[in-house]
Design an enzyme around this catalytic site. Structure first.
Site, PDB file in Angstrom:
ATOM      1  N   HIS B  67      -0.529  -8.843   6.115  1.00  0.00           N
ATOM      2  CA  HIS B  67      -0.380  -7.400   5.927  1.00  0.00           C
ATOM      3  C   HIS B  67       1.096  -7.009   5.781  1.00  0.00           C
ATOM      4  O   HIS B  67       1.453  -6.165   4.946  1.00  0.00           O
ATOM      5  CB  HIS B  67      -1.032  -6.690   7.119  1.00  0.00           C
ATOM      6  N   GLU B  70       2.232  -7.719   2.386  1.00  0.00           N
ATOM      7  CA  GLU B  70       1.742  -6.677   1.470  1.00  0.00           C
ATOM      8  C   GLU B  70       2.697  -5.480   1.462  1.00  0.00           C
ATOM      9  O   GLU B  70       3.072  -4.969   0.396  1.00  0.00           O
ATOM     10  CB  GLU B  70       0.325  -6.243   1.895  1.00  0.00           C
ATOM     11  N   HIS B  71       3.141  -5.036   2.651  1.00  0.00           N
ATOM     12  CA  HIS B  71       4.099  -3.922   2.702  1.00  0.00           C
ATOM     13  C   HIS B  71       5.393  -4.277   1.965  1.00  0.00           C
ATOM     14  O   HIS B  71       5.961  -3.456   1.250  1.00  0.00           O
ATOM     15  CB  HIS B  71       4.443  -3.596   4.161  1.00  0.00           C
ATOM     16  N   GLU B 147       2.090   1.771  12.333  1.00  0.00           N
ATOM     17  CA  GLU B 147       0.742   1.743  11.751  1.00  0.00           C
ATOM     18  C   GLU B 147      -0.251   1.199  12.784  1.00  0.00           C
ATOM     19  O   GLU B 147      -1.359   1.709  12.944  1.00  0.00           O
ATOM     20  CB  GLU B 147       0.723   0.887  10.482  1.00  0.00           C
TER      21      GLU B 147
END
Lengths: 436, 447
Positions: B67, B70-71, B147
């Site tokens: 993840h 991905e950022h 997040e």
């Protein structure tokens, strides 16, 4: 050099795609008016009804009646109890939605062409004559109780409720549409029948339809769907005065990350300055394009996963609102940055580059939203509720492009009031003192 | 009633459009798979690149790196400045984003159809050319920690779910949250991202899905120009993940948090997933979940627990068939006011035991099948959702042929198949039962 060439490649582009949405106005034999987009490629139809007034029509002492009433429309009609109604609907593979909002109640439907008559007849009966059977009332009421109790422990709901109470005085907007545990405990079947008669009336309904149906077929179908409803309803709600003042409110809540809701009074959709305000908000905190707040608070400092602002135009009040969340230790810094950006856009407006980026984004993305029958039906109802003309879609991008930095400077200096901005923080923020 | 239903469904089979969204699939020379879904109703396109790389492909100790990577793909390359890809998409009226799951990471843009080349050029650029810059990594790490706070730590239900998964999967990485464990996220750095990126971000590990107002041949030409020139990674290894050891006893957890408003009981059983050419058991489990919990008013659990016994405020069943490795079948019951979790669970087990004796209600099964057939018509209205369907399947061990066969496999499920699947799955020795409860705040105890 490579970079420059590449940029040149991307900036020189043809005009964005134009939304080719052809809306017809349909007058039904029974006197209703609907907007229709014929889309023959897939054999189903989506319909959206919006009845203005909504939960704000709750009678004094009956807060929550409209919301509970709408939740009960699918719980039985005629010979069908809740289970029988669901089984009949499922056998047709139709879907019906019944929702209550502050300003309106809505009914959404989607059904196949091949069993359209049955799907319409079933829905028409439910709309006109819900049973409001006592066992269904009790069962659904217990679900609403769970929603109310859940909201009491949800940081975002607590923030919203606290803000609304400060902003709206004794207007219905100040309280939750679900009502309170006390108010819904007292609701009777008669109250729900009265709410049904008040909320669902033919005179104010707005209708959007998209799918595989002609205007000739649609008229009688709509008349059948709304045949059992009263012609007129009572008075609509009063205008609310937004009474919120600048400052910081802290609602203590045991959670590692604080949430913040912030805002003050906004601008009406009908105001001639709406478009400059809309674009100013896009640049400050809008979605879809890197905003000033996103840049300062997320990208540069990693203070939040998400921050956004929006013009919240209710039928009887207008706000500009924003929300964000950040770990308790960093909420004070986040609020300082938001206030500073709020003051900066009021003081200095926006740059030519920012305006152009916002305009190309807003005009280019507009055609992409007409994405599917259900969405198109919803957009048409939204246009009617905002009082927009039927040819609005073709003119909307011109209105966006007509806005100048001077317009935004003038409007932003009035709209954005850093001194008048109220922050409601829910959590355990460090070093943040409530300030009235 | 049943006769009427049969007539309707027969009519529907005739009326089904011959696949309104035309599907074309092919492979580039470097091994990148391509799926094109045509929908010419609006001049828009959805462009997605899916990598066969999710959180379950991470190495131990760096949870969240899929993840985080991905950022970081929204940062700079040699030709794109940080944020420029998104800014360029927005300046052309489009929107873009990405998402990470256990089995895949996907990047997408939705934009006017004549801008397809623009987004493809940029997406191909960041497949191999991203730069991991230390200062940007330090700031973005704060963002993913926020997040996690927002999605998980601020939500007792999400924390409960994380604990349940960890109890369910003791050897497989499905037991580790996609977002990552906080203590490991805090330590993620550029080397971790670079290693994950260099291992997985290659054309022969990716699926391109283009959906909307496009012609397959034009998509092929563009794909060859931008993706086809990227060399394949010859060292890419098959996705062999650890499997679960036999579960020999029931697992139970109780999670208490003072922020809980509504306690509930949730049980998940380890269950088979869709496999290529072998989707029958998964299809039977989809039907089982629909029968047990598809609709409050007509499902087995809804009827027995909400309407008859009235011990539940809400009762349902759920199952996620699309998964690379073993998935779960779940049951959830929110007790009615005054009903304890213990009693709610006992009632759930009673309802389940009754179902195992009573078997499948044929009229209900027919309604469910009719709705599934109709959902194929409704699905044509959203080509974006169709694109996701193909992307998630092709990164979860399935093929285009499996996706296209799936509706017929569902339709062919018999009551016997469903009961056999129920017998297979409903074994408490393969389950985790969790109670979410409200803890009493300390202040209230001392008062």
């Amino acid at each position: 050099m490579i970079r420059a060439l590449f940029t040149a490649f991307v900036v020189v582009f043809a005009m964005p795609a134009v939304a080719s949405v052809d809306i017809q106005e349909v007058k039904t034999p029974g006197g209703l008016t609907a907007w229709l987009v014929e889309e023959p490629s897939i054999p189903f139809v989506a319909i959206e009804f919006r009845f203005p007034g909504g939960a704000s029509l709750d009678a004094p002492g009956k807060r929550g009646a409209t919301n509970l009433m709408m939740a009960l429309i699918e719980e039985g009609t005629g010979d069908l109890d809740a289970q029988g109604f669901a089984a009949a609907r499922e056998a047709l593979a139709a879907s019906y939605g019944f929702d209550a909002y502050d300003d309106a109640v809505s009914i959404s439907a989607r059904f196949l062409n091949e069993n359209r008559e049955e799907a319409v007849a079933l829905l028409a009966q439910a709309i006109a004559a819900p049973s409001f059977d006592q066992s269904a009332i009790d069962r659904v009421r217990s679900q609403v109780v769970a929603v109310i109790e859940g909201d009491e422990r949800d940081p975002n709901s607590i923030a919203r409720r606290t803000f609304d109470e400060m902003a709206f005085g004794d207007h219905p907007y100040a309280s939750a549409k679900e009502g309170t545990l006390d108010s819904i405990a007292g609701l009777t079947r008669d109250d729900l029948v009265a709410a049904h008669q008040a909320a669902l009336t033919r005179d104010r309904v707005q209708i959007g339809v998209a799918g595989d149906i002609s205007a000739e077929e649609l008229g009688p179908l709509l008349d059948e769907l709304l045949a059992g409803l009263p012609e007129t309803g009572g008075a609509l709600p009063e205008q609310a005065s937004v009474t919120v003042e600048g400052g910081v409110t802290v609602v203590p809540y045991p959670t590692p990350q604080s949430v913040v809701l912030f805002g003050h009074d906004g601008i009406d959709r009908d105001d001639p300055d709406f478009f400059p305000a809309f674009i100013a908000n896009q640049i400050l905190g809008g979605a879809g394009l890197q905003s000033r707040l996103g840049e300062e608070i997320r990208e540069k400092r990693g203070l939040t996963y998400g921050i956004g602002t929006f013009l919240a135009d209710f039928d009887y009040a207008d706000l500009i609102l924003g929300q964000a969340s950040t770990d308790n230790a960093r909420m004070a810094e986040t609020i300082e940055l938001i206030s500073a950006e709020w003051a900066r856009i009021a003081q200095d407006g926006v740059t030519e580059d920012e305006l152009m980026a916002a305009q190309t984004y807003l005009t280019g993305s507009y055609p992409l939203r007409f994405d599917g029958n259900g969405r198109i039906a919803g957009i048409m109802v939204g246009m009617q509720s905002a009082g927009l003309p039927i040819d609005y879609i073709a003119t909307r991008n011109e209105r966006v492009n007509a806005v100048t930095v001077e317009d935004i400077q003038r409007v932003a200096s009035e709209l954005f009031d850093a001194e008048g901005l109220r922050f409601v923080v829910v959590g355990e923020p460090d070093g943040l003192m409530p300030a009235n | 009633m049943t006769a009427l239903l049969r007539t309707l469904s027969a009519a529907l089979v005739v009326a089904l459009p011959a696949q309104a969204a035309e599907v074309t699939s092919f492979e580039l020379d470097n091994g990148m798979e391509v799926v094109v879904l045509e929908d010419h109703r609006a001049p828009a396109v959805t462009h997605m690149v899916w990598y066969r790389a999710g959180s379950a492909d991470e190495d131990p100790g760096v949870s969240g790196i899929a993840h985080f990577t991905e950022h970081l793909l929204f940062k700079s390359t040699e030709t794109l400045a940080t944020g420029e890809l998104s800014e360029t998409v927005a300046a052309n009226g489009g929107s873009d984003n990405a998402f990470t799951s256990f089995d895949y990471t996907a990047y997408f843009q939705r934009i006017a159809a004549d801008r397809l080349e623009l987004v493809m050029r940029m997406e191909a650029d960041r497949m191999r050319n991203i730069r991991f810059i230390p200062e940007e990594i330090d700031t973005e790490r704060l963002v993913i920690l926020e997040e996690r706070s927002q999605r998980t730590d601020n939500d007792p239900s999400a924390l409960f779910g994380e604990q349940r998964r960890a109890a369910q999967y003791q050897n497989h990485r499905y037991g580790v949250p996609i977002i990552g464990w906080r203590h490991e996220m805090e330590e993620l750095d550029g080397d971790d991202a670079q290693a994950f990126y260099d291992r997985f971000y290659w054309p022969n590990n990716a699926v391109l899905v283009v959906a909307g107002d496009v012609e397959p041949e034009a998509v092929r030409a563009l794909a060859e120009t931008y993706y086809g020139v990227i060399p394949a990674n010859p060292d890419l290894t098959p996705r062999a993940r650890p499997t679960e050891p036999p579960q020999l006893g029931e697992r139970r957890i109780t999670f208490a948090d003072e922020r809980v408003s509504q306690p509930y009981v949730l049980r998940t059983y380890l269950a088979p997933e869709r496999n290529s050419g072998d989707q029958e058991t998964a299809a039977a489990l989809v039907m089982l979940s629909e029968l047990l919990g598809g609709s409050s008013a007509t499902s087995v659990l809804g009827q027995k627990l909400q309407f008859q016994a009235k011990t539940a405020l809400y009762a349902s069943a759920f199952y996620s068939p699309t998964s690379l490795d073993a998935t779960t079948f779940g049951l959830v019951v929110v007790p009615a006011a005054g009903v304890s979790l213990e009693d709610a669970e006992a009632e759930m087990d009673r309802a389940l035991a009754e179902f195992m004796v009573e078997g499948v209600d044929l009229a209900q099964l027919e309604r469910i099948k009719f709705q599934i057939r109709a959902s194929q018509i409704y699905a044509e209205d959203s080509v974006g959702s169709l694109a996701r369907r193909y992307g998630s399947a092709l990164t979860s061990g399935l093929t285009v042929e499996d996706v296209e066969a799936w509706p017929a496999v569902l339709d062919a499920v018999t009551p016997d198949d469903i009961m056999a699947a129920a017998e297979l799955v409903f074994d408490r020795n393969k389950a985790v039962t969790g109670w979410l409860t409200r803890s009493v705040a300390t202040e209230e105890v001392t008062q």
